[in-house]
Scaffold this active site. Structure first.
Site, PDB file in Angstrom:
ATOM      1  N   TYR A  18     -19.045   3.594 -13.796  1.00 36.89           N
ATOM      2  CA  TYR A  18     -18.765   3.374 -12.373  1.00 36.89           C
ATOM      3  C   TYR A  18     -17.302   2.968 -12.196  1.00 36.89           C
ATOM      4  CZ  TYR A  18     -19.314   1.821  -7.559  1.00 36.89           C
ATOM      5  OH  TYR A  18     -19.169   1.674  -6.190  1.00 36.89           O
ATOM      6  N   HIS A  22     -13.922   5.113 -10.444  1.00 35.22           N
ATOM      7  CA  HIS A  22     -13.174   4.522  -9.331  1.00 35.22           C
ATOM      8  C   HIS A  22     -11.740   4.170  -9.720  1.00 35.22           C
ATOM      9  CE1 HIS A  22     -17.136   4.136  -7.517  1.00 35.22           C
ATOM     10  NE2 HIS A  22     -16.520   3.890  -6.370  1.00 35.22           N
ATOM     11  N   TYR A  41     -10.486  -1.748   1.485  1.00 34.93           N
ATOM     12  CA  TYR A  41     -11.814  -1.456   0.938  1.00 34.93           C
ATOM     13  C   TYR A  41     -11.863  -1.995  -0.482  1.00 34.93           C
ATOM     14  CZ  TYR A  41     -16.036   1.548   0.547  1.00 34.93           C
ATOM     15  OH  TYR A  41     -17.316   2.026   0.411  1.00 34.93           O
ATOM     16  N   TRP A  76     -18.447  13.415  -3.381  1.00 27.84           N
ATOM     17  CA  TRP A  76     -18.364  12.127  -4.076  1.00 27.84           C
ATOM     18  C   TRP A  76     -19.760  11.559  -4.301  1.00 27.84           C
ATOM     19  CZ3 TRP A  76     -15.063   9.368  -6.838  1.00 27.84           C
ATOM     20  CH2 TRP A  76     -15.320   8.015  -7.045  1.00 27.84           C
ATOM     21  N   TRP A  77     -20.559  11.533  -3.250  1.00 30.24           N
ATOM     22  CA  TRP A  77     -21.918  11.013  -3.390  1.00 30.24           C
ATOM     23  C   TRP A  77     -22.692  11.793  -4.454  1.00 30.24           C
ATOM     24  CZ3 TRP A  77     -23.522  10.632   2.460  1.00 30.24           C
ATOM     25  CH2 TRP A  77     -22.917   9.502   3.030  1.00 30.24           C
TER      26      TRP A  77
END
Length: 104
Positions: A18, A22, A41, A76-77
């Site tokens: 993860y 990112h 964000y 992306w999802w």
């Protein structure tokens, strides 16, 4: 500016992956988020509970919600669904958090 916070989960064996995905996020996704009024964000990991805490400042709910309909967000999802519990449309299952305190 509106502040939002929410929690998601990440599979226990996927913390490192993860983070890798990112670091950094796709430039076109970052550009889309910014173009839709997202600022500051951030996502934090609670590794013990496999929880992700996210916060973001947005210019409007409508613009924030429109991100979900972009092609880059959909890709992306789809690319992240193997790392975390996801909805049928591949969006991460998330729970909005109720604001309780803020100190500027």
């Amino acid at each position: 500016m509106l502040r939002k916070a929410f929690v998601m989960q990440v599979h226990a064996h996927c913390h490192d992956e993860y983070l890798r995905r990112h670091s950094p996020i796709w430039p076109e996704l970052e550009q889309t988020l910014k173009a839709h009024g997202a600022h500051n964000y951030a996502i934090w990991l609670d590794a013990e509970r496999n929880l992700l805490f996210a916060s973001v400042e947005i210019e409007s709910e409508a613009r924030w919600e429109a991100v979900a309909n972009t092609e880059v967000c959909q890709r992306w999802w789809a690319s992240m669904k193997d790392l975390m519990p996801s909805n049928a449309n591949n969006s991460p299952i998330s729970q909005a958090l109720k604001p309780m305190f803020f100190m500027p």
